[in-house]
Design an enzyme around this catalytic site. Structure first.
Site, PDB file in Angstrom:
ATOM      1  N   ASN A  74       0.765  -1.466   0.120  1.00 51.50           N
ATOM      2  CA  ASN A  74       0.017   0.009  -0.401  1.00 51.50           C
ATOM      3  C   ASN A  74       1.021   1.178   0.059  1.00 51.50           C
ATOM      4  O   ASN A  74       2.250   1.589   0.049  1.00 51.50           O
ATOM      5  CB  ASN A  74      -0.670   0.526   1.527  1.00 51.50           C
ATOM      6  N   LYS A 116       1.691   4.026   2.189  1.00 58.99           N
ATOM      7  CA  LYS A 116       2.407   3.802   3.457  1.00 58.99           C
ATOM      8  C   LYS A 116       3.779   2.916   3.718  1.00 58.99           C
ATOM      9  O   LYS A 116       4.790   3.090   4.094  1.00 58.99           O
ATOM     10  CB  LYS A 116       1.381   3.544   4.429  1.00 58.99           C
ATOM     11  N   GLU A 117       3.637   1.241   2.550  1.00 56.80           N
ATOM     12  CA  GLU A 117       4.652   0.116   3.325  1.00 56.80           C
ATOM     13  C   GLU A 117       5.510   0.757   1.729  1.00 56.80           C
ATOM     14  O   GLU A 117       6.184   0.573   1.758  1.00 56.80           O
ATOM     15  CB  GLU A 117       3.524  -0.226   2.786  1.00 56.80           C
ATOM     16  N   ASP A 139      -6.018  -8.185   1.990  1.00 53.12           N
ATOM     17  CA  ASP A 139      -6.391  -9.657   1.987  1.00 53.12           C
ATOM     18  C   ASP A 139      -7.222 -10.140   0.762  1.00 53.12           C
ATOM     19  O   ASP A 139      -6.652 -10.805  -0.500  1.00 53.12           O
ATOM     20  CB  ASP A 139      -6.875  -9.687   3.391  1.00 53.12           C
TER      21      ASP A 139
END
Length: 325
Positions: A202, A204-205, A273
């Site tokens: 995502n 942020k990651e 997920d």
């Protein structure tokens, strides 16, 4: 392949999910008094429920799409481990790759809920990497299962099942057998997923993993950052989930950014997920990048309309996907 054919083809897939599987426990009760021992509420338990968490939710999503979901993971020989294994088997999951270790505790996240209010969450877990012997067993199991599978999902929650060594060895073996690898990364191993097929962080990651900051609303900066990611890891492609901004895919020499669908958001938990599960099944079918991004984006949005972590409803997803094309 039209949408009907795609959703029919999902039924013939075997999907290997390697990573951190855990147990979610929900304890519902009511509060009528404060404890005489400390200024805390006393929760009188009414019901208790166990659900599959972590990679378990990916397994449920894969199964909901009609594919066979196979787990490859390491859990404890403790009581939560028994509950977890029984839960997997009750749901018809293939547990050939499930390894029980006397040296580990099974991750269990217990939520104490009074009325509709979560009072406290208790996590019993370890995040230390599995031992060398356990890593060898995990890799051996993965190698045993990969040749009969259509895609591998690395579902990393930083709980220690996946290590840089096992990731490298499993990826090399999958590439040798032309089985695509799709990655849902976390922080610790972010830069370990070299030579994988599709990498799905995502926003942020992505920022934290590459230690870069950029303006996500500037298409040039976003593309440059994803290009940097691809070069750093030597991956075939990346699918970036951008929450309310939708998704961005750079894969097979195609680049697309698709907006989010307007939804009544009830709960965003579990959406990632669902996205990885759909993306992996689409990659297994060798679908075009735009289709992979569109159907995954749609599924992630649909589960956000549901309260709690729930797997995707295949018929609902199919009906919505038919409107798109």
């Amino acid at each position: 392949m039209n949408i009907d054919q795609v959703f029919e083809a999902f039924n013939s897939l075997r999907v290997l999910v390697i990573g951190d599987v855990m147990l979610d426990s929900y304890v519902w009760g009511k509060v009528e008094r404060i404890s005489p021992e400390a200024p805390v509420p006393v929760v009188t338990v009414q019901t208790r429920e166990y659900r599959l968490g972590g990679a378990g939710n990916v397994l449920l999503n894969v199964q909901s799409l009609g594919a066979e979901a196979i787990i490859c993971s390491v859990i404890g020989t403790d009581n939560p481990g028994d509950l977890l294994e029984n839960s997997l088997k009750e749901k018809g999951m293939n547990c050939e790759g499930l390894i029980r270790s006397e040296n580990r505790v099974t991750t269990i996240k217990e939520r104490i809920i009074a009325g509709s209010q979560q009072v406290v969450r208790i996590d019993t877990e370890t995040d230390k990497p599995i031992s060398r012997h356990e890593t060898e067993r995990l890799v051996a199991k993965a190698k045993e299962l990969i040749p009969s599978c259509n895609v591998v999902i690395f579902e990393d929650y930083d709980k220690g099942v996946l290590t840089a060594e096992s990731i490298a060895e499993i990826t090399a073996f999958a590439n040798l057998h032309d089985v695509p690898t799709v990655v849902d990364p976390k922080k610790r191993n972010f830069l370990a997923y070299h030579n994988t097929t599709l990498f799905k962080p995502n926003l942020k990651e992505l920022r934290e993993g590459l230690k870069v900051d950029f303006n996500v609303d500037n298409p040039v900066e976003l593309q440059a950052t994803v290009q940097q990611l691809k070069e750093t890891l030597n991956i075939h492609g990346a699918l970036i989930t951008l929450s309310e901004r939708g998704v961005f895919i750079d894969f097979e020499n195609e680049i697309h950014q698709l907006p989010a669908h307007i939804r009544q958001i009830a709960d965003v938990s579990g959406a990632g997920d669902t996205v990885i599960s759909i993306a992996a099944c689409c990659v297994a079918l060798r679908l075009p990048p735009r289709t992979i991004a569109a159907v995954s984006n749609l599924g992630g949005g649909l589960v956000c309309e549901m309260v709690g972590v729930v797997p995707i409803d295949k018929n609902l997803l199919k009906a919505e996907a038919q409107k798109l094309v």
